[in-house]
Write a protein that holds these residues in place. Structure first.
Motif, PDB file in Angstrom:
ATOM      1  N   GLY A  56       0.747  -1.133   0.060  1.00  0.00           N
ATOM      2  CA  GLY A  56      -0.132  -0.076  -0.077  1.00  0.00           C
ATOM      3  C   GLY A  56       0.778   1.273   0.094  1.00  0.00           C
ATOM      4  N   ASP A  57       0.313   2.491   0.101  1.00  0.00           N
ATOM      5  CA  ASP A  57       0.844   3.711  -0.258  1.00  0.00           C
ATOM      6  C   ASP A  57       0.665   4.614   1.072  1.00  0.00           C
ATOM      7  OD1 ASP A  57       1.359   6.306  -1.045  1.00  0.00           O
ATOM      8  OD2 ASP A  57       0.472   6.021  -3.184  1.00  0.00           O
ATOM      9  N   ILE A  58       1.779   4.910   1.421  1.00  0.00           N
ATOM     10  CA  ILE A  58       2.046   5.809   2.717  1.00  0.00           C
ATOM     11  C   ILE A  58       0.931   7.110   2.408  1.00  0.00           C
ATOM     12  CG2 ILE A  58       4.333   4.883   3.512  1.00  0.00           C
ATOM     13  CD1 ILE A  58       5.449   7.641   2.320  1.00  0.00           C
ATOM     14  N   LEU A  61      -4.374   7.784   3.734  1.00  0.00           N
ATOM     15  CA  LEU A  61      -4.465   8.114   5.258  1.00  0.00           C
ATOM     16  C   LEU A  61      -5.299   7.247   5.801  1.00  0.00           C
ATOM     17  CD1 LEU A  61      -5.535  11.770   4.064  1.00  0.00           C
ATOM     18  CD2 LEU A  61      -3.605  11.240   5.651  1.00  0.00           C
ATOM     19  N   ASP A  62      -6.251   6.569   5.215  1.00  0.00           N
ATOM     20  CA  ASP A  62      -6.949   5.547   6.190  1.00  0.00           C
ATOM     21  C   ASP A  62      -6.256   4.268   6.349  1.00  0.00           C
ATOM     22  OD1 ASP A  62      -9.082   7.192   6.087  1.00  0.00           O
ATOM     23  OD2 ASP A  62     -10.123   6.423   4.456  1.00  0.00           O
ATOM     24  N   LEU A  63      -5.427   3.741   5.411  1.00  0.00           N
ATOM     25  CA  LEU A  63      -4.962   2.642   5.586  1.00  0.00           C
ATOM     26  C   LEU A  63      -3.403   2.929   6.578  1.00  0.00           C
ATOM     27  CD1 LEU A  63      -3.743  -0.060   4.810  1.00  0.00           C
ATOM     28  CD2 LEU A  63      -2.212   1.014   3.162  1.00  0.00           C
ATOM     29  N   VAL A  64      -2.930   4.104   6.456  1.00  0.00           N
ATOM     30  CA  VAL A  64      -1.829   4.421   7.369  1.00  0.00           C
ATOM     31  C   VAL A  64      -2.351   4.530   8.953  1.00  0.00           C
ATOM     32  CG1 VAL A  64      -0.214   6.330   7.865  1.00  0.00           C
ATOM     33  CG2 VAL A  64      -0.402   5.281   5.685  1.00  0.00           C
ATOM     34  N   ASP A  65      -3.573   5.247   8.713  1.00  0.00           N
ATOM     35  CA  ASP A  65      -4.036   5.520  10.562  1.00  0.00           C
ATOM     36  C   ASP A  65      -4.433   4.142  10.778  1.00  0.00           C
ATOM     37  OD1 ASP A  65      -5.259   7.618  12.317  1.00  0.00           O
ATOM     38  OD2 ASP A  65      -6.694   6.140  12.057  1.00  0.00           O
ATOM     39  N   ASN A  66      -4.924   3.147  10.069  1.00  0.00           N
ATOM     40  CA  ASN A  66      -5.347   1.996  10.694  1.00  0.00           C
ATOM     41  C   ASN A  66      -4.005   1.202  11.180  1.00  0.00           C
ATOM     42  OD1 ASN A  66      -6.921  -0.419  11.327  1.00  0.00           O
ATOM     43  ND2 ASN A  66      -6.623  -1.112   9.181  1.00  0.00           N
ATOM     44  N   PHE A  93       8.114  12.748  -6.283  1.00  0.00           N
ATOM     45  CA  PHE A  93       9.059  12.992  -5.153  1.00  0.00           C
ATOM     46  C   PHE A  93       8.210  13.975  -4.381  1.00  0.00           C
ATOM     47  CE2 PHE A  93      11.647  11.371  -8.396  1.00  0.00           C
ATOM     48  CZ  PHE A  93      12.760  10.778  -7.896  1.00  0.00           C
ATOM     49  N   VAL A  94       7.326  14.859  -4.960  1.00  0.00           N
ATOM     50  CA  VAL A  94       6.555  15.756  -3.950  1.00  0.00           C
ATOM     51  C   VAL A  94       5.497  14.953  -3.349  1.00  0.00           C
ATOM     52  CG1 VAL A  94       4.697  17.868  -3.839  1.00  0.00           C
ATOM     53  CG2 VAL A  94       7.130  17.780  -5.524  1.00  0.00           C
ATOM     54  N   GLN A  95       4.694  14.097  -4.065  1.00  0.00           N
ATOM     55  CA  GLN A  95       3.651  13.346  -3.558  1.00  0.00           C
ATOM     56  C   GLN A  95       4.140  12.198  -2.439  1.00  0.00           C
ATOM     57  OE1 GLN A  95       0.489  12.970  -4.088  1.00  0.00           O
ATOM     58  NE2 GLN A  95       0.182  11.140  -2.864  1.00  0.00           N
ATOM     59  N   THR A  96       5.045  11.431  -2.798  1.00  0.00           N
ATOM     60  CA  THR A  96       5.651  10.613  -1.875  1.00  0.00           C
ATOM     61  C   THR A  96       6.292  11.105  -0.595  1.00  0.00           C
ATOM     62  OG1 THR A  96       5.582   8.451  -3.326  1.00  0.00           O
ATOM     63  CG2 THR A  96       7.080   8.514  -1.417  1.00  0.00           C
ATOM     64  N   ASN A  97       7.258  11.885  -0.905  1.00  0.00           N
ATOM     65  CA  ASN A  97       8.476  12.292   0.058  1.00  0.00           C
ATOM     66  C   ASN A  97       7.812  13.417   0.790  1.00  0.00           C
ATOM     67  OD1 ASN A  97       9.815  10.826  -1.242  1.00  0.00           O
ATOM     68  ND2 ASN A  97      11.543  12.177  -1.762  1.00  0.00           N
ATOM     69  N   ILE A  98       6.756  14.089   0.380  1.00  0.00           N
ATOM     70  CA  ILE A  98       6.139  15.266   1.540  1.00  0.00           C
ATOM     71  C   ILE A  98       4.881  15.015   1.739  1.00  0.00           C
ATOM     72  CG2 ILE A  98       5.419  17.592   1.278  1.00  0.00           C
ATOM     73  CD1 ILE A  98       7.926  18.308  -0.385  1.00  0.00           C
ATOM     74  N   VAL A  99       4.020  14.479   0.800  1.00  0.00           N
ATOM     75  CA  VAL A  99       2.506  14.254   1.173  1.00  0.00           C
ATOM     76  C   VAL A  99       2.360  12.897   2.055  1.00  0.00           C
ATOM     77  CG1 VAL A  99       0.227  13.723   0.222  1.00  0.00           C
ATOM     78  CG2 VAL A  99       1.551  15.382  -0.711  1.00  0.00           C
ATOM     79  N   GLY A 100       3.373  11.825   1.393  1.00  0.00           N
ATOM     80  CA  GLY A 100       3.353  10.816   2.188  1.00  0.00           C
ATOM     81  C   GLY A 100       3.666  10.896   3.840  1.00  0.00           C
ATOM     82  N   THR A 101       4.813  11.699   3.779  1.00  0.00           N
ATOM     83  CA  THR A 101       5.157  12.034   5.379  1.00  0.00           C
ATOM     84  C   THR A 101       4.211  12.843   6.118  1.00  0.00           C
ATOM     85  OG1 THR A 101       7.702  12.146   4.706  1.00  0.00           O
ATOM     86  CG2 THR A 101       7.056  13.064   6.493  1.00  0.00           C
ATOM     87  N   TYR A 102       3.502  13.564   5.377  1.00  0.00           N
ATOM     88  CA  TYR A 102       2.444  14.153   6.089  1.00  0.00           C
ATOM     89  C   TYR A 102       1.134  13.103   6.536  1.00  0.00           C
ATOM     90  CZ  TYR A 102      -2.253  16.099   6.363  1.00  0.00           C
ATOM     91  OH  TYR A 102      -3.668  16.363   6.925  1.00  0.00           O
ATOM     92  N   SER A 103       1.219  12.068   5.746  1.00  0.00           N
ATOM     93  CA  SER A 103       0.078  11.242   6.089  1.00  0.00           C
ATOM     94  C   SER A 103       0.504  10.212   7.523  1.00  0.00           C
ATOM     95  CB  SER A 103      -0.201  10.192   4.883  1.00  0.00           C
ATOM     96  OG  SER A 103      -0.710   9.159   5.218  1.00  0.00           O
ATOM     97  N   GLN A 106       0.350  12.566  10.706  1.00  0.00           N
ATOM     98  CA  GLN A 106      -1.125  12.768  11.058  1.00  0.00           C
ATOM     99  C   GLN A 106      -1.315  11.611  11.861  1.00  0.00           C
ATOM    100  OE1 GLN A 106      -1.494  15.888  11.535  1.00  0.00           O
ATOM    101  NE2 GLN A 106      -3.554  16.188  10.192  1.00  0.00           N
ATOM    102  N   ALA A 107      -0.981  10.208  11.528  1.00  0.00           N
ATOM    103  CA  ALA A 107      -1.346   9.142  12.151  1.00  0.00           C
ATOM    104  C   ALA A 107      -0.630   8.870  13.473  1.00  0.00           C
ATOM    105  CB  ALA A 107      -0.995   8.093  11.162  1.00  0.00           C
TER     106      ALA A 107
END
Ligand code: NAD
Ligand code: DAU
Length: 333
Positions: A56-58, A61-66, A93-103, A106-107
């Motif tokens: 799965g993808d970092i 948000l729902d997967l990571v939270d779980n 790089f923006v999507q995974t490294n920044i948005v992924g880390t944000y996700s 938050q969890a």
């Protein structure tokens, strides 16, 4: 203790998972990995029946939270990691490294879970030959889209720690080498070229300097920081392994009993960082870490043996990788 390892099917993450299973029987491991072109499920084959693997993808948000709700700690390796790819197409790089880390942040914030953030010395930009090595207080000055997105992710971690009390540590490490590294990267590319009878490819004149560390030494430092590091603290990881690229190519040629001039100079990388160097004093004095691989020639010989003995692992990625370099315009100088 259960640990969620993101990017556990990548180079450093897979070595981390294998080391953890081998040395820490009290730790249960869950891997979360999107299996991008850089991920390889086979890198976890030796420990497949000892870990849980989630595809799965970092940034989900729902997967990571779980997943985070069920663990005691997160060690975050997942990233788009290759500078040359970030120059060709920066968006992932923006999507995974920044948005992924944000996700992930938050969890861990919501579930109050301990978090370790794996980052790079490239966030500091580059050095001239006379500059002192990077320290934990060097100002951020990234050069490439890759290093800029890693810098952005580091700053998110610092903000979540200060503003929301997230229990995080960070590490910024220098260039790793060892088994299971993708053939797009400098050392495995040249080793596998030579196995295939192709001359190594050196960007430009090859005077750029990288500070090499064996992946197992990096991962032992990550465990030291996870267990004993101070919350909010950044630790630099490096093994005093500075070498210029020309010397590395010549050492690889020597290990193959080839003439040291038997390589090609090819198109240089745009914006190519000149030199990285790490001052790891804080890690050494505060946490008592020291590298076990102090002889680069010996570590390189082990790595060459690994690639010779594990052609099944790298062969499926080799042709596509070389096609991508050619499509990006790489040419002999
Ligand atoms: P890698 O490219 O070999 O592996 C990255 C892994 O992350 C792959 O398994 C990939 O499938 C996975 N991944 C990518 N995007 C994902 C997503 N959106 N969701 C889930 N998984 C995803 O990288 P590496 O060389 O092992 O680097 C690991 C980490 O260490 C990175 O954060 C990198 O910035 C950092 N780092 C690397 C080095 C080095 O020399 N390689 C040095 C210092 C720091
Ligand atoms: O410093 C840590 C960083 O090290 C990590 O954050 C990155 O994820 C990791 O990829 C690595 O970045 P580099 O850009 O330094 O690594 P790379 O293996 O791509 O290249 C190492 C050096 O070798 C660099 O100066 C470019 C050069 N090079 C690379 C390739 C692929 C060549 O001369 N020829 C090549 O074919």
């Amino acid at each position: 203790m259960r640990v969620l390892v993101t990017g556990g099917a990548g180079f450093i993450g897979a070595n981390f998972v294998q080391q953890t299973v081998a040395t820490r029987p009290d730790v249960a491991v869950t891997v979360l990995d999107a299996l991008t072109y850089a991920g390889n499920r086979a890198s976890l084959d030796p420990v497949a029946d000892r870990i849980e693997f989630v595809h799965g993808d970092i940034a989900d948000l729902d997967l990571v939270d779980n997943l985070v709700s069920g663990v005691d700690a997160v060690v975050h390796f997942a990233a788009e990691s290759h500078n040359d790819n970030s120059l060709a197409e920066p968006w992932p790089f923006v999507q995974t490294n920044i948005v992924g880390t944000y996700s992930l942040l938050q969890a861990v914030r919501r579930h109050d879970v301990r978090y370790h953030h794996v980052s790079t010395d490239e966030v500091y930009g580059d050095l001239t030959p006379d500059d002192p090595a990077f320290t934990e207080t060097t100002a951020y000055n990234p050069s490439s889209p890759y290093s800029a997105t890693k810098a952005g992710s580091d700053l998110l971690v610092r903000a979540w720690t200060r503003s929301f009390g997230v229990r995080a540590t960070l590490s910024n490490c220098s260039n790793n080498y060892g088994p299971y590294q993708h053939v797009e990267k400098f050392i495995p590319r040249q080793i596998t070229n030579l196995i295939d009878g192709v001359r190594p490819r050196l960007y430009g004149a090859g005077h750029q300097v990288r500070d090499w560390i064996h992946v197992d030494d990096h991962n032992r430092a990550v465990w030291d920081i996870l267990e004993r590091g101070r919350i909010g603290q950044t630790y630099l990881i490096g093994a005093d392994g500075e070498l210029d690229n020309l010397t590395v190519v010549q050492l690889i040629l020597e290990a193959f009993d080839r003439d040291p001039a038997d390589f090609d100079h090819v198109t240089d990388r745009p914006g190519h960082d000149q030199r990285y160097a790490i001052d790891a004093s804080l890690l050494r004095t505060e946490l008592g870490w020291s590298p076990r691989y102090s002889d680069f020639r010996a570590g390189l010989a082990d790595t060459i043996t690994w690639y010779r003995e594990n052609e099944d692992w790298w062969r499926p990625k080799k042709a596509d990788t070389e096609r991508a370099y050619a499509a990006a315009g790489e040419q002999k100088l």
